[in-house]
Structures are given as structure tokens and as C-alpha cells.
Design a protein around this motif. Structure first.
Motif, PDB file in Angstrom:
ATOM      1  N   ILE A  46       0.987  -1.033   0.009  1.00 44.24           N
ATOM      2  CA  ILE A  46      -0.108  -0.196   0.052  1.00 44.24           C
ATOM      3  C   ILE A  46       0.703   1.257  -0.104  1.00 44.24           C
ATOM      4  O   ILE A  46       0.527   2.301  -0.721  1.00 44.24           O
ATOM      5  CB  ILE A  46      -1.013  -0.018   1.061  1.00 44.24           C
ATOM      6  N   ALA A  47       2.005   1.200   0.675  1.00 41.64           N
ATOM      7  CA  ALA A  47       2.977   2.383   0.625  1.00 41.64           C
ATOM      8  C   ALA A  47       3.561   2.551  -0.584  1.00 41.64           C
ATOM      9  O   ALA A  47       3.692   3.737  -1.107  1.00 41.64           O
ATOM     10  CB  ALA A  47       4.066   2.162   1.784  1.00 41.64           C
ATOM     11  N   MET A  48       3.873   1.267  -1.223  1.00 40.00           N
ATOM     12  CA  MET A  48       4.521   1.454  -2.497  1.00 40.00           C
ATOM     13  C   MET A  48       3.724   1.945  -3.637  1.00 40.00           C
ATOM     14  O   MET A  48       4.366   2.659  -4.612  1.00 40.00           O
ATOM     15  CB  MET A  48       4.988   0.151  -2.950  1.00 40.00           C
ATOM     16  N   SER A  49       2.396   1.911  -3.453  1.00 40.46           N
ATOM     17  CA  SER A  49       1.554   2.396  -4.556  1.00 40.46           C
ATOM     18  C   SER A  49       1.516   4.022  -4.338  1.00 40.46           C
ATOM     19  O   SER A  49       0.962   4.651  -5.242  1.00 40.46           O
ATOM     20  CB  SER A  49       0.108   1.646  -4.175  1.00 40.46           C
ATOM     21  N   GLY A  50       1.546   4.370  -2.999  1.00 43.21           N
ATOM     22  CA  GLY A  50       1.838   5.946  -2.993  1.00 43.21           C
ATOM     23  C   GLY A  50       3.240   6.453  -3.479  1.00 43.21           C
ATOM     24  O   GLY A  50       3.441   6.965  -4.410  1.00 43.21           O
ATOM     25  N   SER A  51       4.273   6.149  -2.523  1.00 43.73           N
ATOM     26  CA  SER A  51       5.509   6.759  -2.606  1.00 43.73           C
ATOM     27  C   SER A  51       6.566   5.922  -3.308  1.00 43.73           C
ATOM     28  O   SER A  51       7.590   6.456  -3.308  1.00 43.73           O
ATOM     29  CB  SER A  51       6.108   7.035  -0.953  1.00 43.73           C
ATOM     30  N   GLY A  52       6.006   4.762  -3.643  1.00 46.19           N
ATOM     31  CA  GLY A  52       7.115   3.798  -4.241  1.00 46.19           C
ATOM     32  C   GLY A  52       7.833   3.199  -3.312  1.00 46.19           C
ATOM     33  O   GLY A  52       8.555   2.279  -3.700  1.00 46.19           O
TER      34      GLY A  52
END
Ligand SMILES: NC(=O)C1=CN([C@@H]2O[C@H](COP(=O)(O)OP(=O)(O)OC[C@H]3O[C@@H](n4cnc5c(N)ncnc54)[C@H](O)[C@@H]3O)[C@@H](O)[C@H]2O)C=CC1
Ligand SMILES: CC(C)CC(=O)C(=O)O
Ligand SMILES: [Mg+2]
Length: 372
Positions: A46-52
Motif C-alpha cells: 500500500i505504501a509502494m502504491s503511494g510513495s514507491g
């Protein structure tokens, strides 16, 4: 008491089970007149889909500043099914453990009377199981150098340990054994691995400072068998990162579901509380995940804060749900209750009762201050 708790739901069922823990904490605030501050932050896919990034800087900063972290789970099918992915959600959890120095993962496996019928193993085997695994969490093969050859046909992961890494968790495990039934089993593969031989040598020396603790060493392959044949022979198990990861999930078979088992990841400055289980992506959004592992992880957090009565009040409420069979479908046969309903039931049954729990019979396997 004003405590700041970082909430890292993560992926899959992580946020769903963590939400049930928060319900319990809110009930604790109301019942015992505490004030907790909750701050949510992304981690994993979920964090990767935001900040990468699987562990954004702000999430790490929040965790450092918090009194404790409650962690859900990370991992997603799109990555599980893609071995080529260079950045992976799991790195979020591994980096968090490493950055915060959470070197000891304490994993209790205890059979409660209310769960006896839940185990796929014979009652005579599982009755009285009460063991705790001290798993080293920031070293070993999960953190060693990784390599893949240019043509992609050869790969390696190095398993490296220092005496210092072994000795700090060994002392913690021996101290726990001293407070418990005074038995410690070191699980390794010293017949094959150099790193395991360093574990044996280091633990042999450390054991001399704990003369009242009986200890033995057991090879991992035999330990896996012994745990299924006679789990009651174990009190404290001390082992490395990967063996502890695998052996503890296996231990969940004794209890009957990995959805029941909690852990505490402890360092010198920070502490994080997380279920054994992963993000169980197949169950995401279906309201079927067992929230008890997350709720028991919350109990371990309260024990870490020294809030024993508060911790016990949650354990009692969980036992109420188990004895009334208000449980999710993974346990006790034919339940039709959802994650949310079970979380509501448990949080609504949290009361400040004079009656003390019999620590040995009903707690989740640790009792007072075992984890510190
Ligand atoms: N601490 C963490 O965040 C962990 C993350 N993972 C990640 O989770 C993802 C799925 O991995 P799996 O190997 O399938 O492990 P998993 O623990 O997510 O699920 C394995 C099985 O355990 C049962 N299960 C797990 N949690 C449950 C719950 N709360 N209630 C009822 N049943 C439950 C289900 O039968 C499920 O099929 C992967 O991406 C993996 O990398 C895996 C282990 C730990
Ligand atoms: C990312 C994995 C190492 C997580 C895991 O399986 C665990 O810590 O139990
Ligand atoms: Mg695991």
C-alpha cells in the motif's frame, strides 16, 4: 497515561485485524481511564502504491517517535506471483525491524482449554502446551548479502551472525526461562552450518551464567518433528531468524490456527507487536480473518507498558468469545461470525474486574514482564 501508538495496518487482512485491536484499545481507554494517541501510517504494498517505497521515511520517523507500534501484515499477490520484482512489500517490514533494532521476536504458543478441540493433533499431545520461541529478528539469512548471477541462473543468500547478535537474544531467552519452567532448547543446524556452530559455542558459554536453567541443543529438523510429537517438552526455544519464522508457524498447528498467535518484536529503544501470520490476501475484504492474533499482540503491547490488569481484561474477553464460540470460521468448527463481529464482541466484553486471571492457566503464555 498518555501513550502514542503507531498503527501500521499494511496489506491484505492487516488493516481489518488491526481495526479490531483498536476497538479493544478504545475499550481499555474507557474502562481504565487511559488516553492513547493513535497515528496511522502506510507500509508494504500500500505504501509502494503511494510513495514507491515499502517503508516511507515518514512512517519510520513516526515509529521512532511512538511508544509502541502495532503492525498488521504486509504482502500482496501481485508481488508473490512476480519473482522478478526488484522492490517488494516485505522489505518494508524487514527494514522496519532492522532500522529500529528489533532484534528479539518473542512468540508464545500456548494451548488454552477453550481451544483443545480446535487442534488437528490429539488432545493428549497438545494438552498443556506452553512454549515461547525467542527468534532472532535482525540477522541471519534474511539480512545477509544476496546475489544473482548476470545470466540469472545462480543465486545466493548469506547467513551471517556475530557473537554479539547471538548473545543479546540468548541472555533474553535465558532470563525468560529462569522466570518460567527453567528449560531452554537451542534450535540450530550445527551439524552442517558454521553460523549454527557459532550459536552453539556462544550459548554454551552464556548458559554458565544461568546454572538453574537446564538447556539442550536440538537440530532444526528434529525440533520440527518433536514439536508435533510432544510440544509439552519445550519451555523456551531459542533460535535464529529463519528457523524461528518457520518453527513458529508450525507451532500454530498445535493451537489450530495461525490466526490466533501474537508476537512482540523488541529492541533497546522500540517495540513492535505483530501477529505470526501474513497478509492472507485471499481473505482481504471478506470479513473472515481471525482478529485474535492481532488482539493478543495488543495484549503483549499492554504487558510491555506494564498495564497487566488492562492486558488481562482483554485476555478474559477473548476467552469469553472462545468459550461462547463467537469466533471466525478458521476455528472451532462451524462459526459464522465475521472479523468485525468478533472484534465488537471482544471489545464489548472488556471489563475492569476484581477477579484476577490465573496467570498460568489463562494468559497467552508470558505473564508478567516476560518480554522485557
Ligand atoms: N508479518 C508479515 O507481514 C508476513 C507477511 N507475509 C506475506 O503475506 C502474504 C501471504 O503469505 P502466506 O504464506 O500465504 O501466509 P499467511 O500467513 O498470510 O496465510 C497463510 C494461511 O494462514 C491462514 N491465516 C493467516 N492469517 C489468518 C487469520 N488472521 N485468520 C485465519 N486464517 C489465517 C490462512 O489459511 C492462510 O491461507 C505474502 O505476501 C507473504 O510474503 C507472510 C508472513 C508474515
Ligand atoms: C517478511 C517475512 C520475513 C515475515 C515473516 O514471515 C515473519 O516475520 O513471520
Ligand atoms: Mg513468518
Amino acid at each position: 497515561m498518555q501513550l502514542k501508538i503507531a498503527l501500521l495496518g499494511g496489506d491484505g487482512i492487516g488493516p481489518e485485524v488491526l481495526a479490531q485491536s483498536v476497538k479493544c484499545l478504545k475499550a481499555i481507554e474507557e474502562t481504565f481511564n487511559h488516553k492513547f494517541e493513535y497515528v496511522e501510517a502506510p507500509v508494504g504494498a500500500i505504501a509502494m502504491s503511494g510513495s514507491g517505497k515499502p517503508l516511507p521515511n515518514e512512517t519510520l520517523k513516526l515509529c521512532r517517535e511512538s511508544d509502541a507500534i502495532l503492525f498488521g501484515a504486509i504482502g500482496a499477490l501481485e508481488y508473490d506471483n512476480n519473482p522478478e520484482a526488484k522492490v517488494r512489500p516485505e522489505q518494508g517490514l524487514l527494514s522496519l525491524r532492522k532500522e529500529l533494532g528489533l532484534f528479539a521476536n518473542v512468540r508464545p504458543v500456548k494451548m488454552f482449554p477453550t481451544l483443545l478441540k480446535n487442534s488437528p493433533l490429539k488432545e493428549s499431545i497438545v494438552l498443556g502446551t506452553d512454549l515461547v520461541i525467542f527468534r532472532e529478528l535482525t540477522g541471519g539469512i534474511y539480512f545477509g548479502e544476496k546475489n544473482i548471477s548476470a545470466d540469472g541462473t545462480k543465486a545466493s543468500d548469506v547467513c551471517e551472525y556475530s557473537e554479539k547478535e547471538i548473545s543479546r537474544i540468548a541472555h533474553m531467552a535465558f532470563k525468560a526461562a529462569k522466570r518460567r519452567r527453567k528449560k531452554l532448547t537451542l534450535v540450530d543446524k550445527a551439524n552442517v552450518l558454521e553460523s549454527s556452530r557459532l550459536w552453539r559455542k556462544t550459548v554454551t558459554e552464556i548458559a554458565k551464567s544461568y546454572p538453574d536453567v537446564t538447556w539442550e541443543a536440538m537440530f532444526i529438523d528434529n525440533a520440527a518433528v518433536q514439536m508435533m510429537l510432544k510440544p509439552t517438552q519445550f519451555d523456551v526455544i531459542l533460535t535464529d531468524n529463519m528457523f524461528g519464522d518457520i518453527l513458529s508457524d508450525q507451532g500454530s498447528v498445535i493451537i489450530g490456527s495461525v490466526g490466533l498467535l501474537p508476537s512482540a518484536s523488541i529492541g533497546t529503544e522500540n517495540a513492535m507487536f505483530e501477529p505470526f501470520h501474513g497478509s492472507y490476501p485471499q481473505a482481504k475484504g471478506k470479513n473472515i480473518a481471525n482478529p485474535v492474533a492481532s488482539i493478543f499482540s495488543t495484549v503483549m503491547m499492554l504487558q510491555h507498558f506494564g498495564l497487566e490488569e488492562e492486558a488481562n481484561s482483554i485476555v478474559k474477553a477473548v476467552h469469553e468469545s472462545l468459550s461462547r464460540k463467537v469466533v471466525t470460521p478458521d476455528i472451532l468448527g462451524s462459526s459464522k461470525y465475521g472479523t468485525d463481529y468478533v472484534g465488537d464482541f471482544i471489545s464489548e466484553h472488556i471489563v475492569d474486574s476484581e477477579e484476577n486471571l490465573n496467570i498460568n492457566d489463562e494468559n497467552i503464555g508470558l505473564g508478567k514482564s516476560t518480554i522485557i
